[in-house]
Design a protein around this motif. Structure first.
Motif, PDB file in Angstrom:
ATOM      1  N   GLY A 193       0.812  -1.214   0.000  1.00  0.00           N
ATOM      2  CA  GLY A 193       0.000   0.000   0.000  1.00  0.00           C
ATOM      3  C   GLY A 193       0.846   1.264   0.000  1.00  0.00           C
ATOM      4  O   GLY A 193       0.555   2.224  -0.726  1.00  0.00           O
ATOM      5  N   LEU A 194       1.923   1.268   0.817  1.00  0.00           N
ATOM      6  CA  LEU A 194       2.824   2.424   0.833  1.00  0.00           C
ATOM      7  C   LEU A 194       3.518   2.606  -0.516  1.00  0.00           C
ATOM      8  O   LEU A 194       3.643   3.729  -1.023  1.00  0.00           O
ATOM      9  CB  LEU A 194       3.876   2.250   1.937  1.00  0.00           C
ATOM     10  CG  LEU A 194       3.407   2.469   3.375  1.00  0.00           C
ATOM     11  CD1 LEU A 194       4.516   2.103   4.349  1.00  0.00           C
ATOM     12  CD2 LEU A 194       2.980   3.914   3.577  1.00  0.00           C
ATOM     13  N   VAL A 195       3.973   1.507  -1.099  1.00  0.00           N
ATOM     14  CA  VAL A 195       4.646   1.590  -2.406  1.00  0.00           C
ATOM     15  C   VAL A 195       3.682   2.078  -3.477  1.00  0.00           C
ATOM     16  O   VAL A 195       4.059   2.874  -4.356  1.00  0.00           O
ATOM     17  CB  VAL A 195       5.243   0.220  -2.784  1.00  0.00           C
ATOM     18  CG1 VAL A 195       5.755   0.238  -4.218  1.00  0.00           C
ATOM     19  CG2 VAL A 195       6.376  -0.142  -1.829  1.00  0.00           C
ATOM     20  N   GLU A 200       2.077   6.472  -7.054  1.00  0.00           N
ATOM     21  CA  GLU A 200       1.131   7.477  -7.556  1.00  0.00           C
ATOM     22  C   GLU A 200       1.762   8.870  -7.530  1.00  0.00           C
ATOM     23  O   GLU A 200       1.644   9.641  -8.485  1.00  0.00           O
ATOM     24  CB  GLU A 200      -0.138   7.450  -6.722  1.00  0.00           C
ATOM     25  CG  GLU A 200      -1.199   8.431  -7.206  1.00  0.00           C
ATOM     26  CD  GLU A 200      -2.443   8.416  -6.348  1.00  0.00           C
ATOM     27  OE1 GLU A 200      -3.398   9.132  -6.685  1.00  0.00           O
ATOM     28  OE2 GLU A 200      -2.450   7.687  -5.340  1.00  0.00           O
ATOM     29  N   VAL A 201       2.449   9.180  -6.417  1.00  0.00           N
ATOM     30  CA  VAL A 201       3.087  10.495  -6.308  1.00  0.00           C
ATOM     31  C   VAL A 201       4.217  10.630  -7.312  1.00  0.00           C
ATOM     32  O   VAL A 201       4.369  11.656  -7.988  1.00  0.00           O
ATOM     33  CB  VAL A 201       3.596  10.705  -4.867  1.00  0.00           C
ATOM     34  CG1 VAL A 201       4.411  11.991  -4.764  1.00  0.00           C
ATOM     35  CG2 VAL A 201       2.429  10.760  -3.904  1.00  0.00           C
ATOM     36  N   VAL A 335       5.355  11.043   1.530  1.00  0.00           N
ATOM     37  CA  VAL A 335       4.333  10.014   1.757  1.00  0.00           C
ATOM     38  C   VAL A 335       4.572   9.316   3.094  1.00  0.00           C
ATOM     39  O   VAL A 335       3.645   9.100   3.880  1.00  0.00           O
ATOM     40  CB  VAL A 335       4.350   8.992   0.601  1.00  0.00           C
ATOM     41  CG1 VAL A 335       3.428   7.819   0.908  1.00  0.00           C
ATOM     42  CG2 VAL A 335       3.917   9.668  -0.700  1.00  0.00           C
ATOM     43  N   LEU A 336       5.825   8.958   3.374  1.00  0.00           N
ATOM     44  CA  LEU A 336       6.139   8.279   4.629  1.00  0.00           C
ATOM     45  C   LEU A 336       5.862   9.174   5.828  1.00  0.00           C
ATOM     46  O   LEU A 336       5.360   8.705   6.861  1.00  0.00           O
ATOM     47  CB  LEU A 336       7.603   7.830   4.621  1.00  0.00           C
ATOM     48  CG  LEU A 336       7.980   6.823   3.515  1.00  0.00           C
ATOM     49  CD1 LEU A 336       9.463   6.484   3.599  1.00  0.00           C
ATOM     50  CD2 LEU A 336       7.142   5.562   3.625  1.00  0.00           C
ATOM     51  N   LEU A 337       6.200  10.469   5.706  1.00  0.00           N
ATOM     52  CA  LEU A 337       5.928  11.390   6.811  1.00  0.00           C
ATOM     53  C   LEU A 337       4.427  11.562   7.052  1.00  0.00           C
ATOM     54  O   LEU A 337       3.985  11.726   8.195  1.00  0.00           O
ATOM     55  CB  LEU A 337       6.570  12.751   6.529  1.00  0.00           C
ATOM     56  CG  LEU A 337       8.092  12.822   6.665  1.00  0.00           C
ATOM     57  CD1 LEU A 337       8.591  14.207   6.287  1.00  0.00           C
ATOM     58  CD2 LEU A 337       8.532  12.467   8.080  1.00  0.00           C
ATOM     59  N   ARG A 338       3.654  11.522   5.977  1.00  0.00           N
ATOM     60  CA  ARG A 338       2.205  11.623   6.128  1.00  0.00           C
ATOM     61  C   ARG A 338       1.665  10.456   6.948  1.00  0.00           C
ATOM     62  O   ARG A 338       0.830  10.629   7.846  1.00  0.00           O
ATOM     63  CB  ARG A 338       1.547  11.673   4.753  1.00  0.00           C
ATOM     64  CG  ARG A 338       0.055  11.960   4.789  1.00  0.00           C
ATOM     65  CD  ARG A 338      -0.523  11.882   3.389  1.00  0.00           C
ATOM     66  NE  ARG A 338       0.169  12.787   2.489  1.00  0.00           N
ATOM     67  CZ  ARG A 338       0.469  12.493   1.234  1.00  0.00           C
ATOM     68  NH1 ARG A 338       0.141  11.318   0.737  1.00  0.00           N
ATOM     69  NH2 ARG A 338       1.081  13.363   0.472  1.00  0.00           N
ATOM     70  N   HIS A 339       2.164   9.243   6.656  1.00  0.00           N
ATOM     71  CA  HIS A 339       1.726   8.083   7.429  1.00  0.00           C
ATOM     72  C   HIS A 339       2.283   8.133   8.850  1.00  0.00           C
ATOM     73  O   HIS A 339       1.589   7.733   9.801  1.00  0.00           O
ATOM     74  CB  HIS A 339       2.169   6.797   6.728  1.00  0.00           C
ATOM     75  CG  HIS A 339       1.336   6.456   5.533  1.00  0.00           C
ATOM     76  ND1 HIS A 339       0.185   5.712   5.618  1.00  0.00           N
ATOM     77  CD2 HIS A 339       1.485   6.777   4.228  1.00  0.00           C
ATOM     78  CE1 HIS A 339      -0.347   5.564   4.409  1.00  0.00           C
ATOM     79  NE2 HIS A 339       0.429   6.204   3.547  1.00  0.00           N
ATOM     80  N   ALA A 340       3.524   8.604   9.007  1.00  0.00           N
ATOM     81  CA  ALA A 340       4.080   8.742  10.347  1.00  0.00           C
ATOM     82  C   ALA A 340       3.259   9.731  11.179  1.00  0.00           C
ATOM     83  O   ALA A 340       3.042   9.527  12.380  1.00  0.00           O
ATOM     84  CB  ALA A 340       5.537   9.186  10.266  1.00  0.00           C
ATOM     85  N   HIS A 341       2.784  10.799  10.522  1.00  0.00           N
ATOM     86  CA  HIS A 341       1.927  11.768  11.212  1.00  0.00           C
ATOM     87  C   HIS A 341       0.625  11.128  11.667  1.00  0.00           C
ATOM     88  O   HIS A 341       0.154  11.358  12.794  1.00  0.00           O
ATOM     89  CB  HIS A 341       1.662  12.944  10.270  1.00  0.00           C
ATOM     90  CG  HIS A 341       0.669  13.937  10.797  1.00  0.00           C
ATOM     91  ND1 HIS A 341      -0.681  13.853  10.498  1.00  0.00           N
ATOM     92  CD2 HIS A 341       0.815  15.018  11.608  1.00  0.00           C
ATOM     93  CE1 HIS A 341      -1.316  14.842  11.094  1.00  0.00           C
ATOM     94  NE2 HIS A 341      -0.434  15.563  11.775  1.00  0.00           N
TER      95      HIS A 341
END
Length: 364
Positions: A193-195, A200-201, A335-341
């Motif tokens: 899902g993260l990949v 997409e980005v 993207v990773l920071l968004r999920h970390a948030h």
């Protein structure tokens, strides 16, 4: 994950970072080849769905890339070459115009002392470095002979790009499948899902932003050439390339075009200056209202300051390789920071505010 495993993962990441830093001089052709494979994979997948084999589809896509590149070289390279030679010839004259017209006018308007501008030394240095315009071939030849090894290395890297790109594109789906098979089984769905979100980005940036840059370069170059600017093609294409950073292409191109128009038309003639302003105004309006929403959308969501910092940081750390990687890596980190948030907001560390987490701040 136990503490010992965390330390092993951290050591592995540090080793990979150190290895990447050490190998940065030879990574450029592989990164460009990977970019070509990433851009060409959707086209090859479509050809496969039509019944063609993967290898034939890759050959057709690379043939298409080659025809486009050859057409651009045959059409654009002679025009750019003539404009570069023209710029080479105009530099001493531009320095004369600055010294005898523009700077005295500014000196008079600002009330500066007579010897404030020390332009004679700069003109002497620049003119001496350039030499007569008929010595361009000699200058290039001397540069080639003095840095022959660097030139051979550059040509070798250039020839590596299509080779690396071809094999990466041919085996792209196979590599993705094998990498997915290496994922921990209990984390596969989350990682995929993260990949997918990163894909997409990246797709929005790589395909969309490059198309925006190309369109703006053509708009600026065509408009400036219609205005009659001698260096319109060169300035327009440079402005399109600089558009990788939001608003930078507009600022750089508009400033350079104004200076070129003031010099070429010897003063503040209304028509060319209004024409330059109209070209960049139309280009900026098309970018904000049509090109970026249509080709990129809001999937990247990177602040302009973050874009500038990413490019400067990448160039400072890893040179040209870092510039190539800066925005894709920044998009993935975003993207990773968004999920970390999101994880932080759900964690016990964040807790619960007494007024509620969604209450807006007071404006009183």
């Amino acid at each position: 994950m136990t503490d010992s495993r965390r330390w092993v993962w951290l050591a592995g990441l540090l080793f990979l970072g150190w290895l990447f830093y050490q190998l940065r001089p030879v990574l450029s052709p592989f990164l460009v080849g990977m970019l070509l494979a990433y851009l060409g994979d959707p086209l090859v997948d479509r050809l496969e769905r039509l019944g063609l084999s993967r290898t034939i589809g890759v050959a057709l896509v690379f043939g298409l890339f080659g025809v486009i590149l050859l057409d651009l070289l045959l059409v654009m390279l002679p025009l750019l070459g003539r404009q570069l030679v023209r710029l080479y010839e105009l530099v001493p004259q531009m320095l004369d115009w600055l010294q005898h017209i523009a700077l005295p006018w500014g000196q008079e308007m600002l009330g500066l002392p007579g010897d404030f501008w020390r332009f004679d030394k700069l003109k002497t240095v620049v003119s001496g470095y350039l030499g007569p315009t008929t010595d361009i071939a000699t200058t290039l030849l001397s540069g080639v002979t003095t840095s022959g090894l660097a030139l051979l290395g550059w040509l070798a890297n250039l020839l590596l790009i299509p080779v690396v790109g071809f094999y990466l594109l041919r085996d792209w789906d196979l590599m993705v499948h094998k990498l997915r098979g290496l994922l921990p089984r209990n984390r596969e769905e989350q990682v995929v899902g993260l990949v997918a979100e990163c894909h997409e980005v990246l797709g929005a940036f790589v395909r969309g932003q490059l198309l925006v840059m190309l369109a703006l370069g053509l708009i600026y170059a065509g408009g400036l050439m219609l205005v009659g600017l001698d260096l319109g093609l060169l300035i327009g294409l440079l402005a399109g390339l600089a558009s990788i950073v939001p608003y930078l292409g507009f600022v750089v191109g508009f400033g350079a075009a104004l200076v070129a128009a003031l010099f070429q038309f010897q003063g503040f003639e209304l028509y060319p200056l209004l024409g330059v302003a109209a070209v960049f105004t139309v280009g900026q309006m098309l970018e904000s209202m049509l090109l970026t929403p249509l080709l990129v959308g809001d999937r990247i969501g990177m602040h302009p300051v973050a874009v500038i910092f990413a490019i400067l940081a990448g160039g400072q750390l890893f040179g040209f390789t870092g510039v190539l990687l800066a925005l894709p890596v920044a998009a993935i980190i975003m993207v990773l920071l968004r999920h970390a948030h999101d994880f932080y907001k759900l964690s016990d560390l964040y807790g619960q505010s007494s007024s509620g987490p969604d209450d807006p701040p007071s404006t009183a």
